[in-house]
Design a protein around this motif. Structure first.
Motif, PDB file in Angstrom:
ATOM      1  N   CYS A 108       5.082   2.831  -4.464  1.00 30.71           N
ATOM      2  CA  CYS A 108       4.844   1.793  -3.448  1.00 30.71           C
ATOM      3  C   CYS A 108       5.074   2.357  -2.046  1.00 30.71           C
ATOM      4  O   CYS A 108       4.260   2.154  -1.142  1.00 30.71           O
ATOM      5  N   ILE A 109       6.173   3.065  -1.891  1.00 26.60           N
ATOM      6  CA  ILE A 109       6.507   3.636  -0.585  1.00 26.60           C
ATOM      7  C   ILE A 109       5.497   4.706  -0.189  1.00 26.60           C
ATOM      8  O   ILE A 109       5.062   4.770   0.965  1.00 26.60           O
ATOM      9  N   LEU A 110       5.093   5.559  -1.141  1.00 23.04           N
ATOM     10  CA  LEU A 110       4.099   6.592  -0.830  1.00 23.04           C
ATOM     11  C   LEU A 110       2.768   5.984  -0.399  1.00 23.04           C
ATOM     12  O   LEU A 110       2.114   6.486   0.515  1.00 23.04           O
ATOM     13  N   GLY A 111       2.352   4.911  -1.064  1.00 26.53           N
ATOM     14  CA  GLY A 111       1.119   4.246  -0.665  1.00 26.53           C
ATOM     15  C   GLY A 111       1.212   3.682   0.730  1.00 26.53           C
ATOM     16  O   GLY A 111       0.276   3.796   1.537  1.00 26.53           O
ATOM     17  N   PHE A 112       2.347   3.090   1.051  1.00 27.52           N
ATOM     18  CA  PHE A 112       2.549   2.535   2.385  1.00 27.52           C
ATOM     19  C   PHE A 112       2.579   3.640   3.435  1.00 27.52           C
ATOM     20  O   PHE A 112       1.940   3.535   4.489  1.00 27.52           O
ATOM     21  N   LEU A 113       3.317   4.718   3.154  1.00 32.29           N
ATOM     22  CA  LEU A 113       3.384   5.835   4.096  1.00 32.29           C
ATOM     23  C   LEU A 113       2.029   6.522   4.243  1.00 32.29           C
ATOM     24  O   LEU A 113       1.678   7.004   5.327  1.00 32.29           O
ATOM     25  N   GLY A 114       1.259   6.572   3.165  1.00 34.96           N
ATOM     26  CA  GLY A 114      -0.086   7.140   3.245  1.00 34.96           C
ATOM     27  C   GLY A 114      -0.984   6.300   4.126  1.00 34.96           C
ATOM     28  O   GLY A 114      -1.824   6.827   4.868  1.00 34.96           O
ATOM     29  N   GLU A 115      -0.822   4.996   4.078  1.00 40.67           N
ATOM     30  CA  GLU A 115      -1.622   4.111   4.919  1.00 40.67           C
ATOM     31  C   GLU A 115      -1.254   4.289   6.393  1.00 40.67           C
ATOM     32  O   GLU A 115      -2.111   4.175   7.274  1.00 40.67           O
ATOM     33  N   LEU A 116       0.012   4.580   6.659  1.00 36.87           N
ATOM     34  CA  LEU A 116       0.435   4.838   8.040  1.00 36.87           C
ATOM     35  C   LEU A 116       0.015   6.229   8.525  1.00 36.87           C
ATOM     36  O   LEU A 116       0.091   6.519   9.707  1.00 36.87           O
ATOM     37  N   GLY A 117      -0.406   7.083   7.591  1.00 34.29           N
ATOM     38  CA  GLY A 117      -0.824   8.430   7.948  1.00 34.29           C
ATOM     39  C   GLY A 117       0.301   9.443   7.915  1.00 34.29           C
ATOM     40  O   GLY A 117       0.135  10.569   8.367  1.00 34.29           O
ATOM     41  N   TRP A 118       1.450   9.088   7.395  1.00 38.36           N
ATOM     42  CA  TRP A 118       2.587   9.996   7.351  1.00 38.36           C
ATOM     43  C   TRP A 118       2.558  10.892   6.126  1.00 38.36           C
ATOM     44  O   TRP A 118       3.190  11.948   6.108  1.00 38.36           O
ATOM     45  N   VAL A 119       1.857  10.481   5.070  1.00 39.35           N
ATOM     46  CA  VAL A 119       1.745  11.255   3.836  1.00 39.35           C
ATOM     47  C   VAL A 119       0.271  11.410   3.541  1.00 39.35           C
ATOM     48  O   VAL A 119      -0.478  10.441   3.570  1.00 39.35           O
ATOM     49  N   SER A 120      -0.175  12.630   3.248  1.00 41.68           N
ATOM     50  CA  SER A 120      -1.609  12.821   3.039  1.00 41.68           C
ATOM     51  C   SER A 120      -1.976  13.372   1.672  1.00 41.68           C
ATOM     52  O   SER A 120      -3.142  13.599   1.404  1.00 41.68           O
ATOM     53  N   PHE A 121      -1.020  13.604   0.799  1.00 43.33           N
ATOM     54  CA  PHE A 121      -1.368  14.183  -0.499  1.00 43.33           C
ATOM     55  C   PHE A 121      -1.973  13.161  -1.451  1.00 43.33           C
ATOM     56  O   PHE A 121      -2.536  13.521  -2.460  1.00 43.33           O
TER      57      PHE A 121
END
Length: 155
Positions: A26-39
């Motif tokens: 859940c957190i990775l999906g949220f951070l990916g949406e913010l552009g902080w995680v790209s993997f």
């Protein structure tokens, strides 16, 4: 009842670990949406990528909510003998187990029949989707056969 308590403790531990893993997704999906995680970025345009991250996060959150509900229910039952007894009766009720088994069996047969029919229809529009359905129906058929052979030997 002590055996059932031990079973619940083990179940709670496994559920807690699964909740942590789902929380990370859940957190990775949220951070990916913010552009902080790209993997976790699938191929395609930004709309597709955003939709996919939202789907993964939403699915993980939905399963997480169900697991937390189950975990809380089990923990409350461990503290109260009456709730523990009700949960034990619910889990060992032969009629409910038979209904569940029959429903799952009927659902699986329906899925296999409708999957074959859907393969014929979908195959006209997309060969890739048709082959995917055939593979899915075949895999489910093999699983059903494998479990049938296993339960014939063990029961």
């Amino acid at each position: 009842m002590e055996q059932f308590k031990q079973k619940l403790k083990l179940s709670n531990q496994i559920t807690a670990i699964a909740c942590l893993i789902l929380g990370v997704f859940c957190i990775l999906g949220f951070l990916g949406e913010l552009g902080w995680v790209s993997f976790m970025t699938p191929h395609g345009n930004s709309h597709w990528q955003s939709m996919w991250r939202g789907f993964v996060s939403g699915a993980a959150f939905g399963i997480l909510a169900l697991m937390l509900f189950s975990l809380i229910r089990n923990m409350r039952a461990m503290k109260d003998e009456q709730k523990l007894k009700k949960l034990y009766i619910k889990e060992t009720d032969e009629r409910e187990n038979l209904i569940c088994t029959q429903a799952l069996c009927t659902a699986m047969r329906t899925f296999l029949i409708l999957g074959i029919a859907a393969t014929v229809v979908v195959g006209y529009f997309s060969m890739t989707a048709g082959v995917t359905l055939i593979i899915t129906v075949f895999a489910v058929s093999l699983l059903c056969l494998g479990f049938k052979l296993y339960f014939r030997r063990t029961l």
